[in-house]
Scaffold this active site. Structure first.
Site, PDB file in Angstrom:
ATOM      1  N   ALA A 142     -33.358  13.059  33.482  1.00  0.00           N
ATOM      2  CA  ALA A 142     -34.674  12.937  32.848  1.00  0.00           C
ATOM      3  C   ALA A 142     -34.739  13.872  31.643  1.00  0.00           C
ATOM      4  O   ALA A 142     -34.608  15.088  31.807  1.00  0.00           O
ATOM      5  CB  ALA A 142     -35.779  13.266  33.839  1.00  0.00           C
ATOM      6  N   THR A 166     -30.669  18.861  32.043  1.00  0.00           N
ATOM      7  CA  THR A 166     -29.905  19.333  30.883  1.00  0.00           C
ATOM      8  C   THR A 166     -29.828  18.233  29.833  1.00  0.00           C
ATOM      9  O   THR A 166     -29.686  17.056  30.167  1.00  0.00           O
ATOM     10  CB  THR A 166     -28.482  19.743  31.341  1.00  0.00           C
ATOM     11  OG1 THR A 166     -28.623  20.663  32.413  1.00  0.00           O
ATOM     12  CG2 THR A 166     -27.701  20.372  30.210  1.00  0.00           C
ATOM     13  N   THR A 167     -29.906  18.634  28.573  1.00  0.00           N
ATOM     14  CA  THR A 167     -29.929  17.676  27.461  1.00  0.00           C
ATOM     15  C   THR A 167     -28.503  17.318  27.021  1.00  0.00           C
ATOM     16  O   THR A 167     -27.536  17.849  27.548  1.00  0.00           O
ATOM     17  CB  THR A 167     -30.706  18.285  26.287  1.00  0.00           C
ATOM     18  OG1 THR A 167     -30.302  19.644  26.144  1.00  0.00           O
ATOM     19  CG2 THR A 167     -32.191  18.235  26.525  1.00  0.00           C
ATOM     20  N   LYS A 187     -33.801  27.770  22.337  1.00  0.00           N
ATOM     21  CA  LYS A 187     -33.276  26.418  22.583  1.00  0.00           C
ATOM     22  C   LYS A 187     -32.029  26.176  21.741  1.00  0.00           C
ATOM     23  O   LYS A 187     -32.027  26.413  20.533  1.00  0.00           O
ATOM     24  CB  LYS A 187     -34.356  25.377  22.271  1.00  0.00           C
ATOM     25  CG  LYS A 187     -33.943  23.970  22.624  1.00  0.00           C
ATOM     26  CD  LYS A 187     -35.137  23.042  22.699  1.00  0.00           C
ATOM     27  CE  LYS A 187     -34.731  21.605  22.980  1.00  0.00           C
ATOM     28  NZ  LYS A 187     -33.977  21.468  24.234  1.00  0.00           N
ATOM     29  N   ASN A 247     -37.246  14.752  30.199  1.00  0.00           N
ATOM     30  CA  ASN A 247     -38.394  15.638  30.380  1.00  0.00           C
ATOM     31  C   ASN A 247     -39.028  15.358  31.741  1.00  0.00           C
ATOM     32  O   ASN A 247     -39.332  14.210  32.062  1.00  0.00           O
ATOM     33  CB  ASN A 247     -39.424  15.412  29.269  1.00  0.00           C
ATOM     34  CG  ASN A 247     -40.342  16.605  29.117  1.00  0.00           C
ATOM     35  OD1 ASN A 247     -40.927  17.058  30.098  1.00  0.00           O
ATOM     36  ND2 ASN A 247     -40.477  17.109  27.903  1.00  0.00           N
ATOM     37  N   ALA A 262     -28.922  28.576  37.817  1.00  0.00           N
ATOM     38  CA  ALA A 262     -29.972  29.177  38.658  1.00  0.00           C
ATOM     39  C   ALA A 262     -30.620  30.426  38.057  1.00  0.00           C
ATOM     40  O   ALA A 262     -31.728  30.781  38.443  1.00  0.00           O
ATOM     41  CB  ALA A 262     -29.394  29.505  40.030  1.00  0.00           C
ATOM     42  N   HIS A 263     -29.931  31.086  37.123  1.00  0.00           N
ATOM     43  CA  HIS A 263     -30.528  32.290  36.518  1.00  0.00           C
ATOM     44  C   HIS A 263     -31.201  31.996  35.175  1.00  0.00           C
ATOM     45  O   HIS A 263     -31.710  32.897  34.520  1.00  0.00           O
ATOM     46  CB  HIS A 263     -29.458  33.385  36.322  1.00  0.00           C
ATOM     47  CG  HIS A 263     -28.824  33.827  37.599  1.00  0.00           C
ATOM     48  ND1 HIS A 263     -27.685  34.582  37.644  1.00  0.00           N
ATOM     49  CD2 HIS A 263     -29.179  33.603  38.885  1.00  0.00           C
ATOM     50  CE1 HIS A 263     -27.351  34.805  38.911  1.00  0.00           C
ATOM     51  NE2 HIS A 263     -28.249  34.215  39.685  1.00  0.00           N
ATOM     52  N   THR A 304     -36.119  15.201  24.576  1.00  0.00           N
ATOM     53  CA  THR A 304     -37.348  14.413  24.708  1.00  0.00           C
ATOM     54  C   THR A 304     -37.634  13.642  23.416  1.00  0.00           C
ATOM     55  O   THR A 304     -37.966  12.456  23.445  1.00  0.00           O
ATOM     56  CB  THR A 304     -38.543  15.333  25.026  1.00  0.00           C
ATOM     57  OG1 THR A 304     -38.189  16.161  26.132  1.00  0.00           O
ATOM     58  CG2 THR A 304     -39.792  14.541  25.340  1.00  0.00           C
ATOM     59  N   HIS A 347     -40.357  23.959  19.876  1.00  0.00           N
ATOM     60  CA  HIS A 347     -39.815  24.648  21.055  1.00  0.00           C
ATOM     61  C   HIS A 347     -39.609  26.133  20.784  1.00  0.00           C
ATOM     62  O   HIS A 347     -39.541  26.574  19.633  1.00  0.00           O
ATOM     63  CB  HIS A 347     -38.475  24.032  21.475  1.00  0.00           C
ATOM     64  CG  HIS A 347     -38.612  22.750  22.238  1.00  0.00           C
ATOM     65  ND1 HIS A 347     -38.828  21.542  21.621  1.00  0.00           N
ATOM     66  CD2 HIS A 347     -38.582  22.497  23.578  1.00  0.00           C
ATOM     67  CE1 HIS A 347     -38.920  20.595  22.546  1.00  0.00           C
ATOM     68  NE2 HIS A 347     -38.780  21.154  23.738  1.00  0.00           N
TER      69      HIS A 347
HETATM   70  N1  LIG Z   1     -35.535  17.786  31.343  1.00  0.00           N
HETATM   71  C1  LIG Z   1     -36.457  18.756  31.282  1.00  0.00           C
HETATM   72  O1  LIG Z   1     -37.622  18.572  31.703  1.00  0.00           O
HETATM   73  C2  LIG Z   1     -36.084  20.064  30.698  1.00  0.00           C
HETATM   74  C3  LIG Z   1     -34.822  20.235  30.213  1.00  0.00           C
HETATM   75  N2  LIG Z   1     -34.428  21.451  29.735  1.00  0.00           N
HETATM   76  C4  LIG Z   1     -33.023  21.542  29.354  1.00  0.00           C
HETATM   77  O2  LIG Z   1     -32.338  22.239  30.404  1.00  0.00           O
HETATM   78  C5  LIG Z   1     -31.260  22.991  29.868  1.00  0.00           C
HETATM   79  C6  LIG Z   1     -31.424  24.450  30.287  1.00  0.00           C
HETATM   80  O3  LIG Z   1     -32.587  24.995  29.693  1.00  0.00           O
HETATM   81  P1  LIG Z   1     -32.989  26.521  29.922  1.00  0.00           P
HETATM   82  O4  LIG Z   1     -33.173  26.807  31.366  1.00  0.00           O
HETATM   83  O5  LIG Z   1     -34.106  26.784  28.993  1.00  0.00           O
HETATM   84  O6  LIG Z   1     -31.669  27.242  29.394  1.00  0.00           O
HETATM   85  P2  LIG Z   1     -31.102  28.692  29.789  1.00  0.00           P
HETATM   86  O7  LIG Z   1     -30.093  29.043  28.747  1.00  0.00           O
HETATM   87  O8  LIG Z   1     -32.227  29.626  30.054  1.00  0.00           O
HETATM   88  O9  LIG Z   1     -30.353  28.438  31.189  1.00  0.00           O
HETATM   89  C7  LIG Z   1     -29.106  27.843  31.331  1.00  0.00           C
HETATM   90  C8  LIG Z   1     -28.390  28.580  32.428  1.00  0.00           C
HETATM   91  O10 LIG Z   1     -27.208  27.860  32.785  1.00  0.00           O
HETATM   92  C9  LIG Z   1     -26.177  28.819  32.980  1.00  0.00           C
HETATM   93  N3  LIG Z   1     -24.871  28.165  32.900  1.00  0.00           N
HETATM   94  C10 LIG Z   1     -24.059  27.984  31.829  1.00  0.00           C
HETATM   95  N4  LIG Z   1     -22.933  27.360  32.185  1.00  0.00           N
HETATM   96  C11 LIG Z   1     -23.020  27.159  33.529  1.00  0.00           C
HETATM   97  C12 LIG Z   1     -22.172  26.538  34.490  1.00  0.00           C
HETATM   98  N5  LIG Z   1     -20.977  26.028  34.136  1.00  0.00           N
HETATM   99  N6  LIG Z   1     -22.566  26.508  35.793  1.00  0.00           N
HETATM  100  C13 LIG Z   1     -23.753  27.025  36.173  1.00  0.00           C
HETATM  101  N7  LIG Z   1     -24.612  27.623  35.300  1.00  0.00           N
HETATM  102  C14 LIG Z   1     -24.238  27.675  33.997  1.00  0.00           C
HETATM  103  C15 LIG Z   1     -26.430  29.819  31.874  1.00  0.00           C
HETATM  104  O11 LIG Z   1     -25.714  31.033  32.117  1.00  0.00           O
HETATM  105  P3  LIG Z   1     -25.211  31.921  30.840  1.00  0.00           P
HETATM  106  O12 LIG Z   1     -26.448  32.352  30.148  1.00  0.00           O
HETATM  107  O13 LIG Z   1     -24.453  33.036  31.487  1.00  0.00           O
HETATM  108  O14 LIG Z   1     -24.352  31.002  30.011  1.00  0.00           O
HETATM  109  C16 LIG Z   1     -27.948  29.995  31.992  1.00  0.00           C
HETATM  110  O15 LIG Z   1     -28.293  30.932  33.001  1.00  0.00           O
HETATM  111  C17 LIG Z   1     -31.305  22.747  28.362  1.00  0.00           C
HETATM  112  O16 LIG Z   1     -30.423  21.688  28.033  1.00  0.00           O
HETATM  113  C18 LIG Z   1     -32.746  22.336  28.113  1.00  0.00           C
HETATM  114  O17 LIG Z   1     -32.916  21.566  26.966  1.00  0.00           O
HETATM  115  C19 LIG Z   1     -35.276  22.506  29.693  1.00  0.00           C
HETATM  116  C20 LIG Z   1     -36.560  22.381  30.113  1.00  0.00           C
HETATM  117  C21 LIG Z   1     -37.072  21.150  30.673  1.00  0.00           C
HETATM  118  O1  LIG Z   2     -34.994  23.377  26.091  1.00  0.00           O
HETATM  119  C1  LIG Z   2     -36.169  23.182  26.496  1.00  0.00           C
HETATM  120  O2  LIG Z   2     -36.977  24.095  26.665  1.00  0.00           O
HETATM  121  C2  LIG Z   2     -36.580  21.812  26.792  1.00  0.00           C
HETATM  122  N1  LIG Z   2     -35.696  20.872  26.748  1.00  0.00           N
HETATM  123  C3  LIG Z   2     -35.908  19.496  26.984  1.00  0.00           C
HETATM  124  C4  LIG Z   2     -35.715  18.723  25.703  1.00  0.00           C
HETATM  125  O3  LIG Z   2     -34.805  19.047  24.926  1.00  0.00           O
HETATM  126  O4  LIG Z   2     -36.441  17.756  25.469  1.00  0.00           O
HETATM  127  C5  LIG Z   2     -37.239  19.225  27.654  1.00  0.00           C
HETATM  128  C6  LIG Z   2     -38.351  20.084  27.174  1.00  0.00           C
HETATM  129  O5  LIG Z   2     -38.682  19.672  25.882  1.00  0.00           O
HETATM  130  C7  LIG Z   2     -37.974  21.546  27.213  1.00  0.00           C
END
Ligand SMILES: NC(=O)C1=CN([C@@H]2O[C@H](COP(=O)(O)OP(=O)(O)OC[C@H]3O[C@@H](n4cnc5c(N)ncnc54)[C@H](OP(=O)(O)O)[C@@H]3O)[C@@H](O)[C@H]2O)C=CC1
Ligand SMILES: O=C(O)C1=N[C@H](C(=O)O)C[C@H](O)C1
Length: 254
Positions: free
Chosen positions: A110, A84-85, A144, A112, A16-17, A151, A140
């Site tokens: 998904a 999450t990927t 990342k 993406n 969430a953060h 994707t 990206h």
């Molecule tokens: N499918 C889609 O459309 C998209 C997918 N993504 C994917 O989503 C994922 C997250 O991306 P993004 O938001 O940029 O990453 P971030 O690193 O900004 O966010 C991940 C968050 O998850 C927290 N976290 C870690 N472990 C846990 C846990 N066990 N329980 C709850 N929270 C936890 C982290 O905390 P802390 O920093 O303290 O570890 C951090 O706040 C990646 O795998 C990314 O590739 C991203 C964008 C779009």
């Molecule tokens: O980490 C990201 O930012 C993103 N992750 C996803 C991916 O690995 O494809 C989706 C999007 O590209 C953003």
């Protein structure tokens, strides 16, 4: 906890953060038919989901923790929408096993959630059977953790399948000497090149080549709000789609 017909769907947000989780909390809060029941980050506990009566969890965390989160969700009868990927075929099989005793539960994964990215993949699959050669460049932000992007890996898998069905072999090139990595990583016989730069969000180019022409399909997420309509559709749809669904294209009426 049973929900009344007019009550909002109770959503738990994991990560969430984070960059995505922050947007998800905002988007769910703004949707009249949804409510944030729990917003959990790495310092929280999954039991907050059950305490709050979450019906659906949205996971944007890290590849190394997402399976533990999904095991908890399935064991506790909570549907899941996952961005999450890091999902391999092996992980997907494990999830199917976890879902077997819970035939009413839905999990949507998904790679993406942006509509344009889903369309770009669709267009790329359409083009794949007509071109000898194809390469993917994904670009990206530098925070990342994984490369190539989920994707790009999904796009490569879809293209690989389309090419196999059309009987196409990987296009030849004349490279006989190269530095390690210079020609990218091979995913399903498709070369994928990963760029990481501050200032970028999420971008993908699928480049096709044939004698005398090229075709480029490109998608740009310029802001993480681009993922939110897809996430919200996913939350609403997962409640009526039992089992494992991979790819937003299977939920959207495209
Ligand atoms: N499918 C889609 O459309 C998209 C997918 N993504 C994917 O989503 C994922 C997250 O991306 P993004 O938001 O940029 O990453 P971030 O690193 O900004 O966010 C991940 C968050 O998850 C927290 N976290 C870690 N472990 C846990 C846990 N066990 N329980 C709850 N929270 C936890 C982290 O905390 P802390 O920093 O303290 O570890 C951090 O706040 C990646 O795998 C990314 O590739 C991203 C964008 C779009
Ligand atoms: O980490 C990201 O930012 C993103 N992750 C996803 C991916 O690995 O494809 C989706 C999007 O590209 C953003």
């Amino acid at each position: 906890m049973t929900r009344g017909e007019n009550d909002p769907i109770r959503v738990g947000v994991l990560g969430a953060h984070g960059q995505m989780g922050t947007q998800v909390v905002k988007a769910v809060t703004a949707a009249p038919d949804l409510t944030v029941a729990a917003a959990i980050d790495s310092d929280g506990a999954l039991s907050e989901l059950t305490d709050a009566g979450a019906e659906v969890v949205v996971d944007f965390t890290r590849p190394n923790v997402v399976m533990d989160n999904l095991r908890f969700a399935t064991e506790h009868g909570i549907h899941a929408v996952v961005g999450t990927t890091g999902f391999t075929e092996e992980r997907l099989d494990t999830l199917r096993e976890w879902l077997r005793p819970h035939p009413e539960l839905g999990v949507l994964i998904a790679p993406n959630f942006a509509l344009g990215a889903v369309l770009a993949m669709r267009f790329a699959v359409q083009a794949a059977r007509y071109y000898e050669s194809v390469e993917i460049v994904e670009l990206h932000h530098n925070r990342k953790a994984d490369a190539p992007s989920g994707t790009a890996a999904h796009t490569a898998a879809l293209i690989g399948q389309a090419r196999r069905e059309a009987g196409l072999k990987p296009g030849a090139d004349a490279t006989t000497s190269e530095l390690d990595g210079a020609r990218g990583a091979l995913v399903e016989d498709v070369r994928v090149h990963s760029v990481r730069l501050p200032g970028l969000v999420a971008h993908e180019e699928i480049l096709f080549g044939a004698p005398g022409e090229t075709l480029t399909v490109r998608h740009d997420s310029l802001d993480r709000v681009s993922f939110m309509p897809g996430v919200l559709v996913g939350v609403r749809e997962v409640l009526r789609r039992p089992g494992l669904t991979v790819g937003l294209e299977n939920v959207l009426d495209l």
